[in-house]
Design a protein around this motif. Structure first.
Motif, PDB file in Angstrom:
ATOM      1  N   ARG A  94      10.926  30.356  54.733  1.00  0.00           N
ATOM      2  CA  ARG A  94       9.612  30.912  54.400  1.00  0.00           C
ATOM      3  C   ARG A  94       8.581  30.500  55.448  1.00  0.00           C
ATOM      4  O   ARG A  94       8.465  29.329  55.797  1.00  0.00           O
ATOM      5  CB  ARG A  94       9.169  30.449  53.011  1.00  0.00           C
ATOM      6  CG  ARG A  94       7.799  30.984  52.627  1.00  0.00           C
ATOM      7  CD  ARG A  94       7.409  30.629  51.207  1.00  0.00           C
ATOM      8  NE  ARG A  94       8.025  31.515  50.212  1.00  0.00           N
ATOM      9  CZ  ARG A  94       7.631  32.769  49.990  1.00  0.00           C
ATOM     10  NH1 ARG A  94       6.658  33.291  50.695  1.00  0.00           N
ATOM     11  NH2 ARG A  94       8.235  33.503  49.081  1.00  0.00           N
ATOM     12  N   HIS A  95       7.836  31.507  55.920  1.00  0.00           N
ATOM     13  CA  HIS A  95       6.901  31.261  57.005  1.00  0.00           C
ATOM     14  C   HIS A  95       5.473  31.090  56.476  1.00  0.00           C
ATOM     15  O   HIS A  95       4.695  30.320  56.980  1.00  0.00           O
ATOM     16  CB  HIS A  95       7.034  32.430  57.991  1.00  0.00           C
ATOM     17  CG  HIS A  95       5.781  32.836  58.680  1.00  0.00           C
ATOM     18  ND1 HIS A  95       4.932  33.787  58.163  1.00  0.00           N
ATOM     19  CD2 HIS A  95       5.228  32.405  59.829  1.00  0.00           C
ATOM     20  CE1 HIS A  95       3.908  33.932  58.983  1.00  0.00           C
ATOM     21  NE2 HIS A  95       4.058  33.111  59.991  1.00  0.00           N
ATOM     22  N   CYS A  96       5.159  31.851  55.391  1.00  0.00           N
ATOM     23  CA  CYS A  96       3.819  31.750  54.805  1.00  0.00           C
ATOM     24  C   CYS A  96       3.895  32.305  53.384  1.00  0.00           C
ATOM     25  O   CYS A  96       4.900  32.905  53.013  1.00  0.00           O
ATOM     26  CB  CYS A  96       2.810  32.530  55.655  1.00  0.00           C
ATOM     27  SG  CYS A  96       2.929  34.313  55.445  1.00  0.00           S
ATOM     28  N   PRO A  97       2.853  32.112  52.586  1.00  0.00           N
ATOM     29  CA  PRO A  97       2.930  32.586  51.193  1.00  0.00           C
ATOM     30  C   PRO A  97       3.053  34.108  51.085  1.00  0.00           C
ATOM     31  O   PRO A  97       3.422  34.626  50.032  1.00  0.00           O
ATOM     32  CB  PRO A  97       1.605  32.128  50.583  1.00  0.00           C
ATOM     33  CG  PRO A  97       1.000  31.166  51.527  1.00  0.00           C
ATOM     34  CD  PRO A  97       1.560  31.449  52.874  1.00  0.00           C
ATOM     35  N   HIS A  98       2.737  34.834  52.150  1.00  0.00           N
ATOM     36  CA  HIS A  98       2.709  36.304  52.073  1.00  0.00           C
ATOM     37  C   HIS A  98       3.995  36.978  52.537  1.00  0.00           C
ATOM     38  O   HIS A  98       4.098  38.211  52.523  1.00  0.00           O
ATOM     39  CB  HIS A  98       1.527  36.838  52.899  1.00  0.00           C
ATOM     40  CG  HIS A  98       0.224  36.250  52.479  1.00  0.00           C
ATOM     41  ND1 HIS A  98      -0.414  36.632  51.337  1.00  0.00           N
ATOM     42  CD2 HIS A  98      -0.537  35.275  53.036  1.00  0.00           C
ATOM     43  CE1 HIS A  98      -1.537  35.932  51.202  1.00  0.00           C
ATOM     44  NE2 HIS A  98      -1.623  35.093  52.213  1.00  0.00           N
ATOM     45  N   CYS A  99       4.970  36.192  52.974  1.00  0.00           N
ATOM     46  CA  CYS A  99       6.242  36.751  53.476  1.00  0.00           C
ATOM     47  C   CYS A  99       6.887  37.696  52.456  1.00  0.00           C
ATOM     48  O   CYS A  99       6.851  37.444  51.256  1.00  0.00           O
ATOM     49  CB  CYS A  99       7.246  35.623  53.697  1.00  0.00           C
ATOM     50  SG  CYS A  99       7.010  34.693  55.193  1.00  0.00           S
ATOM     51  N   LEU A 100       7.520  38.750  52.972  1.00  0.00           N
ATOM     52  CA  LEU A 100       8.386  39.577  52.142  1.00  0.00           C
ATOM     53  C   LEU A 100       9.753  38.900  52.160  1.00  0.00           C
ATOM     54  O   LEU A 100      10.087  38.202  53.126  1.00  0.00           O
ATOM     55  CB  LEU A 100       8.487  40.988  52.713  1.00  0.00           C
ATOM     56  CG  LEU A 100       7.179  41.776  52.827  1.00  0.00           C
ATOM     57  CD1 LEU A 100       7.385  43.045  53.637  1.00  0.00           C
ATOM     58  CD2 LEU A 100       6.617  42.111  51.460  1.00  0.00           C
ATOM     59  N   PHE A 140      10.319  38.018  56.075  1.00  0.00           N
ATOM     60  CA  PHE A 140       9.858  38.864  57.179  1.00  0.00           C
ATOM     61  C   PHE A 140       8.479  39.455  56.921  1.00  0.00           C
ATOM     62  O   PHE A 140       7.959  39.382  55.811  1.00  0.00           O
ATOM     63  CB  PHE A 140      10.877  39.967  57.470  1.00  0.00           C
ATOM     64  CG  PHE A 140      11.301  40.747  56.269  1.00  0.00           C
ATOM     65  CD1 PHE A 140      10.703  41.945  55.965  1.00  0.00           C
ATOM     66  CD2 PHE A 140      12.307  40.260  55.421  1.00  0.00           C
ATOM     67  CE1 PHE A 140      11.081  42.660  54.846  1.00  0.00           C
ATOM     68  CE2 PHE A 140      12.690  40.972  54.292  1.00  0.00           C
ATOM     69  CZ  PHE A 140      12.071  42.165  54.003  1.00  0.00           C
ATOM     70  N   HIS A 141       7.928  40.018  57.978  1.00  0.00           N
ATOM     71  CA  HIS A 141       6.631  40.692  57.880  1.00  0.00           C
ATOM     72  C   HIS A 141       6.730  42.105  58.432  1.00  0.00           C
ATOM     73  O   HIS A 141       7.364  42.327  59.468  1.00  0.00           O
ATOM     74  CB  HIS A 141       5.554  39.914  58.643  1.00  0.00           C
ATOM     75  CG  HIS A 141       5.080  38.739  57.873  1.00  0.00           C
ATOM     76  ND1 HIS A 141       4.125  38.843  56.896  1.00  0.00           N
ATOM     77  CD2 HIS A 141       5.459  37.439  57.895  1.00  0.00           C
ATOM     78  CE1 HIS A 141       3.927  37.661  56.355  1.00  0.00           C
ATOM     79  NE2 HIS A 141       4.731  36.785  56.945  1.00  0.00           N
ATOM     80  N   TYR A 142       6.090  43.023  57.717  1.00  0.00           N
ATOM     81  CA  TYR A 142       6.063  44.426  58.101  1.00  0.00           C
ATOM     82  C   TYR A 142       4.620  44.884  58.189  1.00  0.00           C
ATOM     83  O   TYR A 142       3.754  44.343  57.505  1.00  0.00           O
ATOM     84  CB  TYR A 142       6.763  45.276  57.026  1.00  0.00           C
ATOM     85  CG  TYR A 142       8.166  45.666  57.388  1.00  0.00           C
ATOM     86  CD1 TYR A 142       9.183  44.718  57.357  1.00  0.00           C
ATOM     87  CD2 TYR A 142       8.478  46.975  57.757  1.00  0.00           C
ATOM     88  CE1 TYR A 142      10.482  45.061  57.689  1.00  0.00           C
ATOM     89  CE2 TYR A 142       9.778  47.326  58.087  1.00  0.00           C
ATOM     90  CZ  TYR A 142      10.768  46.376  58.051  1.00  0.00           C
ATOM     91  OH  TYR A 142      12.039  46.723  58.385  1.00  0.00           O
TER      92      TYR A 142
END
Ligand code: ZN
Length: 408
Positions: free
Chosen positions: A121-127, A139-141
């Motif tokens: 996990r990279h940040c709280p908003h990761c998918l 990941f992020h899109y």
């Protein structure tokens, strides 16, 4: 652009570089296609490069870490606003007028693309995605809207990050469809009177998308896959044989191309009526005899006739420019879109992405400028990439470039 950069709120109390120097430095990473902060720092360490840069732009160039510190603290809305101003300027200047469909609507393609992926996990908003073997990846899109032209421009006019809300407490992850609603709201707010014709792929022929286009007064040309909108396609198939085709024969660069365009108006779908459009293309390679056949089917709200069917279907096909001239170039032609410019910080990730959109706009216009076009014509084997390498060499090895004399 310089003026806009200097208006960004400066979060620092003590600083040795002005806010416009910070953001122009960030932009330079992408303008010069450095692809990473490291590569930019390698250039930065060359003193003649810094001096020449200062001579040319009258701005000092900060180290990438100094830039990053500010980028992490700046709300992305500032950069979105700057991009809007630049695009508005182009539109008001009428630079893009001749690329409108039927001389009235700007073609805007929407599509999503990945910008980063991680094993942890990279940040709280990761998918999140769990593979068949139970391995979770993060990941992020981003969902992009780009104004596309027949000449090959793909200009970012809106970006919406597909992101989960803070914390683990949500039923369903964010998705492209939800992000689309947020993206179009932003575009409508930024460009309230811009006549738009939306181009979108097979994910988009849905009631919410049709509703939005009708509400905003936008046209649309949306790809129909075989299994999409079954009742609409069934209705169209009943009348297909009555559609009068318009055909075109072309010969270009070793290919003979035959295109057949067909349309049907007023096809019923959920109490509404839309137009059905198909393009069948057969390509024959004269040397090898190889034959390829492609079929493209669209749903549109542009009423069709024998005069406009070709321009409508050909405009629908311009959708792929967001993938090719847009995502592909930004990922593979030196811009390093997927490179993790800022490993941990989500705000910085968004800001670097937005800065890349601005830099790509500047470079696209530069690359079609008269100066570069003439150089490329004079040196028939030169490519944009060669010119960029020469530019690097020039900035590093030519000491104290005299700005009063044009570069030779
Ligand atoms: Zn993340």
């Amino acid at each position: 652009m310089f003026e806009s950069f200097s208006e960004i709120f400066d979060p620092r109390t003590r600083c040795s570089y002005s806010i416009d120097e910070i953001f122009f430095g960030a932009l330079t990473m992408d303008l010069l296609k450095c692809g990473s902060r490291n590569q930019y720092n390698n250039l930065w360490r060359e003193e003649p490069f810094r001096q020449n840069f200062e001579c040319q732009f009258k701005l000092s160039l900060p180290h990438a870490d100094t830039i990053d510190e500010v980028i992490r603290q700046t709300p992305p809305e500032y950069l979105e606003e700057i991009r809007t101003r630049l695009v508005k300027h182009l539109i008001e200047n009428k630079s893009l007028r001749r690329f409108r469909i039927f001389g009235s609507h700007y073609l805007v393609a929407v599509d999503a693309t990945g910008i980063a992926s991680f094993n942890e996990r990279h940040c709280p908003h990761c998918l999140m995605k769990t593979s068949k073997n139970g391995v979770v990846s993060y990941f992020h899109y981003v969902l992009e809207a780009k104004l596309v032209t027949t000449s090959g421009l793909a200009i970012s006019i809106g970006s919406e990050f597909i992101e989960n809300p803070d914390g683990e407490d949500y039923d369903k992850q964010d998705c492209e469809q939800k992000a689309f609603k947020r993206l179009v709201r932003k575009i409508k707010k930024a460009f309230p009177r811009l006549p738009i014709c939306l181009l979108a792929n097979g994910l988009y022929p849905t009631d919410p998308v049709f509703d939005i286009c009708l509400e905003y007064g936008w046209n649309f040309i949306i790809t129909l896959k075989d299994n999409a909108l079954k009742t609409f396609q069934k209705e169209a198939s009943l009348f297909k044989h009555t559609a009068k085709p318009r055909t075109v024969d072309l010969a270009c660069k070793g290919w003979e191309i035959y295109r057949e365009y067909k349309y049907l108006n007023d096809i019923q779908y959920h109490k509404r009526k839309f137009e059905w459009l198909s393009l069948c293309e057969i390509k024959f390679q004269t040397e090898t005899g190889e034959i390829t056949e492609n079929q493209f089917v669209y749903i549109t709200n542009i009423r069709q006739n024998i005069e406009n069917v070709i321009e409508t279907a050909d405009s629908g096909r311009l959708r792929w420019k967001i993938e090719n001239e847009g995502f592909n170039v930004q990922k593979n032609n030196g811009y390093g879109m997927e490179h993790k410019y800022s490993r941990l910080n989500y705000i910085a990730m968004q800001n670097y992405y937005l800065i890349l959109q601005i830099a790509h706009l500047v470079n696209q216009l530069g690359e079609i400028s008269k100066t570069l076009t003439i150089i490329l014509q004079e040196h028939s084997k030169a490519t944009i990439k060669d010119l960029w390498m020469k530019l690097f060499g020039y900035l590093i090895f030519v000491e104290h470039i005299d700005t009063d004399r044009p570069p030779g």
